[in-house]
Design a protein around this motif. Structure first.
Motif, PDB file in Angstrom:
ATOM      1  N   GLN A 267     -26.461  -4.839  20.056  1.00 54.82           N
ATOM      2  CA  GLN A 267     -26.308  -3.989  18.879  1.00 54.82           C
ATOM      3  C   GLN A 267     -27.562  -4.035  18.008  1.00 54.82           C
ATOM      4  OE1 GLN A 267     -23.694  -1.881  17.519  1.00 54.82           O
ATOM      5  NE2 GLN A 267     -25.518  -1.396  16.328  1.00 54.82           N
ATOM      6  N   PRO A 268     -28.239  -2.898  17.789  1.00 61.92           N
ATOM      7  CA  PRO A 268     -29.361  -2.890  16.839  1.00 61.92           C
ATOM      8  C   PRO A 268     -28.841  -3.073  15.417  1.00 61.92           C
ATOM      9  CG  PRO A 268     -29.396  -0.955  18.287  1.00 61.92           C
ATOM     10  CD  PRO A 268     -28.059  -1.591  18.429  1.00 61.92           C
ATOM     11  N   THR A 269     -29.581  -3.814  14.623  1.00 62.28           N
ATOM     12  CA  THR A 269     -29.198  -4.039  13.233  1.00 62.28           C
ATOM     13  C   THR A 269     -30.444  -4.146  12.368  1.00 62.28           C
ATOM     14  OG1 THR A 269     -28.058  -5.537  11.695  1.00 62.28           O
ATOM     15  CG2 THR A 269     -29.009  -6.529  13.658  1.00 62.28           C
ATOM     16  N   LYS A 270     -30.359  -3.619  11.155  1.00 68.55           N
ATOM     17  CA  LYS A 270     -31.475  -3.674  10.214  1.00 68.55           C
ATOM     18  C   LYS A 270     -31.035  -4.344   8.919  1.00 68.55           C
ATOM     19  CE  LYS A 270     -34.032   0.460  11.728  1.00 68.55           C
ATOM     20  NZ  LYS A 270     -34.569   1.790  11.292  1.00 68.55           N
ATOM     21  N   LEU A 271     -31.951  -5.090   8.345  1.00 66.61           N
ATOM     22  CA  LEU A 271     -31.772  -5.631   7.000  1.00 66.61           C
ATOM     23  C   LEU A 271     -32.797  -4.964   6.107  1.00 66.61           C
ATOM     24  CD1 LEU A 271     -30.559  -7.652   4.964  1.00 66.61           C
ATOM     25  CD2 LEU A 271     -32.370  -9.245   5.638  1.00 66.61           C
ATOM     26  N   TYR A 272     -32.336  -4.188   5.131  1.00 66.19           N
ATOM     27  CA  TYR A 272     -33.238  -3.503   4.213  1.00 66.19           C
ATOM     28  C   TYR A 272     -33.548  -4.411   3.028  1.00 66.19           C
ATOM     29  CZ  TYR A 272     -32.399   0.734   6.866  1.00 66.19           C
ATOM     30  OH  TYR A 272     -32.336   1.661   7.882  1.00 66.19           O
TER      31      TYR A 272
ATOM     32  N   ALA B 277     -36.218  -5.011   8.104  1.00 62.52           N
ATOM     33  CA  ALA B 277     -36.370  -5.983   9.179  1.00 62.52           C
ATOM     34  C   ALA B 277     -35.395  -5.580  10.277  1.00 62.52           C
ATOM     35  CB  ALA B 277     -36.057  -7.385   8.667  1.00 62.52           C
ATOM     36  N   SER B 278     -35.837  -5.587  11.523  1.00 59.52           N
ATOM     37  CA  SER B 278     -35.028  -5.074  12.625  1.00 59.52           C
ATOM     38  C   SER B 278     -34.846  -6.122  13.718  1.00 59.52           C
ATOM     39  CB  SER B 278     -35.679  -3.826  13.235  1.00 59.52           C
ATOM     40  OG  SER B 278     -35.867  -2.823  12.264  1.00 59.52           O
ATOM     41  N   SER B 279     -33.681  -6.098  14.363  1.00 60.04           N
ATOM     42  CA  SER B 279     -33.405  -7.005  15.466  1.00 60.04           C
ATOM     43  C   SER B 279     -32.231  -6.444  16.262  1.00 60.04           C
ATOM     44  CB  SER B 279     -33.069  -8.409  14.936  1.00 60.04           C
ATOM     45  OG  SER B 279     -32.793  -9.310  15.997  1.00 60.04           O
ATOM     46  N   ASN B 280     -31.835  -7.171  17.318  1.00 54.14           N
ATOM     47  CA  ASN B 280     -30.544  -6.916  17.920  1.00 54.14           C
ATOM     48  C   ASN B 280     -29.676  -8.141  17.701  1.00 54.14           C
ATOM     49  OD1 ASN B 280     -30.700  -8.796  20.218  1.00 54.14           O
ATOM     50  ND2 ASN B 280     -32.239  -7.391  21.031  1.00 54.14           N
TER      51      ASN B 280
ATOM     52  N   GLY C 122     -24.597   0.544   5.560  1.00 51.69           N
ATOM     53  CA  GLY C 122     -23.587  -0.445   5.915  1.00 51.69           C
ATOM     54  C   GLY C 122     -23.565  -0.732   7.407  1.00 51.69           C
ATOM     55  N   ASN C 123     -22.454  -1.305   7.886  1.00 54.63           N
ATOM     56  CA  ASN C 123     -22.296  -1.747   9.268  1.00 54.63           C
ATOM     57  C   ASN C 123     -22.827  -0.726  10.274  1.00 54.63           C
ATOM     58  OD1 ASN C 123     -21.443  -3.306  11.425  1.00 54.63           O
ATOM     59  ND2 ASN C 123     -19.284  -2.786  11.197  1.00 54.63           N
ATOM     60  N   PRO C 124     -23.798  -1.138  11.117  1.00 54.80           N
ATOM     61  CA  PRO C 124     -24.243  -2.485  11.484  1.00 54.80           C
ATOM     62  C   PRO C 124     -25.434  -3.014  10.671  1.00 54.80           C
ATOM     63  CG  PRO C 124     -25.231  -0.929  12.981  1.00 54.80           C
ATOM     64  CD  PRO C 124     -24.382  -0.116  12.030  1.00 54.80           C
ATOM     65  N   ASN C 125     -25.756  -2.358   9.583  1.00 53.55           N
ATOM     66  CA  ASN C 125     -26.929  -2.736   8.788  1.00 53.55           C
ATOM     67  C   ASN C 125     -26.498  -3.314   7.449  1.00 53.55           C
ATOM     68  OD1 ASN C 125     -28.649  -1.358  10.821  1.00 53.55           O
ATOM     69  ND2 ASN C 125     -27.693   0.487   9.965  1.00 53.55           N
ATOM     70  N   MET C 126     -27.469  -3.736   6.655  1.00 53.12           N
ATOM     71  CA  MET C 126     -27.167  -4.202   5.309  1.00 53.12           C
ATOM     72  C   MET C 126     -28.436  -4.172   4.474  1.00 53.12           C
ATOM     73  SD  MET C 126     -26.451  -8.254   6.038  1.00 53.12           S
ATOM     74  CE  MET C 126     -25.759  -8.438   4.390  1.00 53.12           C
ATOM     75  N   GLU C 127     -28.267  -4.350   3.162  1.00 55.49           N
ATOM     76  CA  GLU C 127     -29.391  -4.331   2.217  1.00 55.49           C
ATOM     77  C   GLU C 127     -29.235  -5.500   1.265  1.00 55.49           C
ATOM     78  OE1 GLU C 127     -31.752  -1.088  -0.587  1.00 55.49           O
ATOM     79  OE2 GLU C 127     -29.626  -0.770  -0.136  1.00 55.49           O
TER      80      GLU C 127
ATOM     81  N   PRO D 228     -33.296   7.918  11.028  1.00 60.16           N
ATOM     82  CA  PRO D 228     -31.847   7.654  11.049  1.00 60.16           C
ATOM     83  C   PRO D 228     -31.559   6.162  11.200  1.00 60.16           C
ATOM     84  CG  PRO D 228     -32.415   9.483  12.513  1.00 60.16           C
ATOM     85  CD  PRO D 228     -33.711   8.866  12.078  1.00 60.16           C
ATOM     86  N   ASN D 229     -30.513   5.700  10.544  1.00 60.44           N
ATOM     87  CA  ASN D 229     -30.110   4.315  10.653  1.00 60.44           C
ATOM     88  C   ASN D 229     -29.483   4.016  12.013  1.00 60.44           C
ATOM     89  OD1 ASN D 229     -30.941   3.245   8.227  1.00 60.44           O
ATOM     90  ND2 ASN D 229     -29.011   3.631   7.163  1.00 60.44           N
ATOM     91  N   SER D 230     -29.495   2.734  12.370  1.00 61.10           N
ATOM     92  CA  SER D 230     -28.795   2.301  13.576  1.00 61.10           C
ATOM     93  C   SER D 230     -27.302   2.553  13.417  1.00 61.10           C
ATOM     94  CB  SER D 230     -29.036   0.806  13.815  1.00 61.10           C
ATOM     95  OG  SER D 230     -30.414   0.510  13.878  1.00 61.10           O
ATOM     96  N   LEU D 231     -26.666   2.971  14.503  1.00 57.57           N
ATOM     97  CA  LEU D 231     -25.217   3.165  14.530  1.00 57.57           C
ATOM     98  C   LEU D 231     -24.572   2.076  15.364  1.00 57.57           C
ATOM     99  CD1 LEU D 231     -25.118   7.018  15.213  1.00 57.57           C
ATOM    100  CD2 LEU D 231     -24.720   5.897  13.016  1.00 57.57           C
ATOM    101  N   LEU D 232     -23.286   1.851  15.143  1.00 56.56           N
ATOM    102  CA  LEU D 232     -22.558   0.931  16.004  1.00 56.56           C
ATOM    103  C   LEU D 232     -22.534   1.480  17.423  1.00 56.56           C
ATOM    104  CD1 LEU D 232     -19.466  -0.207  13.897  1.00 56.56           C
ATOM    105  CD2 LEU D 232     -21.332  -1.648  14.720  1.00 56.56           C
TER     106      LEU D 232
END
Length: 446
Positions: A282-287, A312-315, A374-379, A209-213
């Motif tokens: 906030q966890p966030t991923k860049l695909y 790629a993952s970070s907060n 999408g938010n909080p992630n992106m590609e 599952p993707n990170s959620l806000l």
């Protein structure tokens, strides 16, 4: 603004194999929708005939489909397979439209008119059964200024960017009266999982599952927010400055300097987090879609998806407060793990998924199905190094090409500015509420 005048079904010009063809595990992961691109051409010479150009384009497309005959087929779901598909090479054909628009090329120089730009590529009714959807769609539009646009839609299950570029280049060669130069390798079984399928040997998070806000229990609210398409441009000096910033604080254990793509991607990721106002933890991923060409033995001119989606993952705190090199390092880490053994493990991981339906990415605002990046992630997709530019079908080289639409929050495409050495453009789908902040942060390069 755009009126479709005629439509045609373009079938291969000669008999082609009528077979059922498997698609690879990497194809199975992709979404049902089409990748949409559009080329623009200045008004050709005075002797140019739009009607004749359309006829020549259709004839050459028919010839090209003899070599790329899977694109003239149709996909269908395999009953009881967990949403998997197979390909019927049945010469059902590509769809070709002739259209006319009162707009000028200048009207499409950015995404200020997104609906009009989208109308330069054929519409698709995804409510139809899968086996009714064409795998290739083309629209030739005569513009009010005398120029031409050539829009195309490719099934995401059938091709990645490299394959699309290969097909378009060969089609253009045929249209100019030349023979095909590089025959495609059509056997997708080279990227099937092992049989019997062993457990994965690496950790893969593509189906997690993707990170959620923070504070939200699902992504439904974010899915429904209005987005717009932002065009961000960096000149040669700005690109170089980002590279310098990334490499000034590059850790000693990273020996190879960060590339311009890594620098721009890391910068965009940080700016998006700031613009969205993420909470500190906030966890966030860049695909990042990573090409496996060159990372494992693969037949030259392999015609199928050879892309694996990495994260790629970070907060938010670490991403924003630490130097640009931190974000770039996260991207490098996610990409460099992709080796031949890793890819084989990923293929096995896909094969072992009982149902792929929940993971097919949605491309429509408000859709409740498919993954949401999408938010909080992106590609971020890189078109750098893919030879899309300067396409010539016989009436001169294109002056611009780019995506015809981006319909999901957080999806971005980095490409070279055509005719501008060293400059880059970023086309990004982003929630309207955050656009102005994004632009402010993006151009604060220091």
């Amino acid at each position: 603004m755009v009126n479709v005048k005629q439509s045609f079904v373009i079938k291969p010009g000669k008999p082609t194999p009528s077979v059922s063809m498997c698609v690879s595990e990497l194809d199975q992961e992709k979404h049902i929708t089409h990748a949409l691109i559009v080329y623009f051409y200045r008004p050709p010479s005075g002797s140019f005939s739009f009607t004749l150009a359309s006829q020549e384009l259709r004839d050459s497309l028919s010839q090209a489909l003899v070599h790329f005959y899977p694109l003239a087929g149709r996909l269908h779901f395999i009953p009881g397979s967990g949403g998997r598909v197979a390909l019927s090479c049945n010469s059902s054909g590509a769809i070709f439209y002739e259209a006319r628009s009162s707009a000028k090329i200048e009207d499409f120089s950015d995404f200020s008119l997104p609906d009009e730009r989208r109308s330069l590529v054929p519409e698709v009714d995804y409510a139809l059964d899968l086996h009714e959807l064409p795998l290739l769609m083309v629209q030739l539009t005569e513009l009010g200024c005398g120029g031409i646009s050539l829009g195309m839609g490719f099934s995401n299950i059938m091709v990645d960017g490299t394959c699309a570029s290969h097909f378009i280049a060969e089609w253009a060669r045929i249209a100019r009266g030349n023979p095909i130069e590089n025959q495609p390798f059509l056997d997708r079984s080279v990227l099937l999982a092992a049989d019997p399928t062993p457990p994965p040997r690496f950790k893969h998070d593509r189906f997690e599952p993707n990170s959620l806000l923070i504070g939200q229990s699902d992504d439904q609210e974010e899915r429904n927010k209005k987005i717009t398409i932002v065009m961000l441009k960096l000149n040669k000096n700005q690109v170089q400055r980002l590279k310098d910033l990334a490499n000034e604080t590059r850790p000693t254990y990273i020996s190879r300097p960060f590339s311009r793509f890594e620098a721009v991607a890391g910068h965009l990721w940080r700016c998006a987090s700031m613009a969205r106002g993420h909470q500190p933890m906030q966890p966030t991923k860049l695909y990042i879609p990573v090409s496996i060409r060159g990372r494992m033995p693969l037949p030259k001119w392999y015609f199928g998806n050879a892309i694996i989606k990495q994260a790629a993952s970070s907060n938010a705190t670490e991403l924003v407060k630490w130097p640009l090199s931190y974000a770039c390092g996260k991207i490098r880490e996610a990409v460099e793990v992709v080796t031949e053994d890793y890819v084989k493990s990923a293929l096995d991981d896909t094969k072992r998924q009982p149902d792929l339906t929940p993971f097919r990415t949605s491309h429509r605002i408000g859709s409740t199905t498919g993954s949401f990046d999408g938010n909080p992630n992106m590609e971020i997709f890189s078109w750098l190094g893919i030879p899309f530019e300067g396409l010539d079908f016989g009436w001169g080289k294109s002056i611009y090409m780019g995506p015809a639409a981006i319909n999901v929050d957080g999806k971005s495409i980095v490409s070279s500015c055509e005719g501008e050495d060293g400059s880059l453009s970023v086309a990004l789908g982003f929630q309207m509420a955050h656009v102005e902040n994004l632009k402010k942060y993006f151009y604060q390069i220091d």
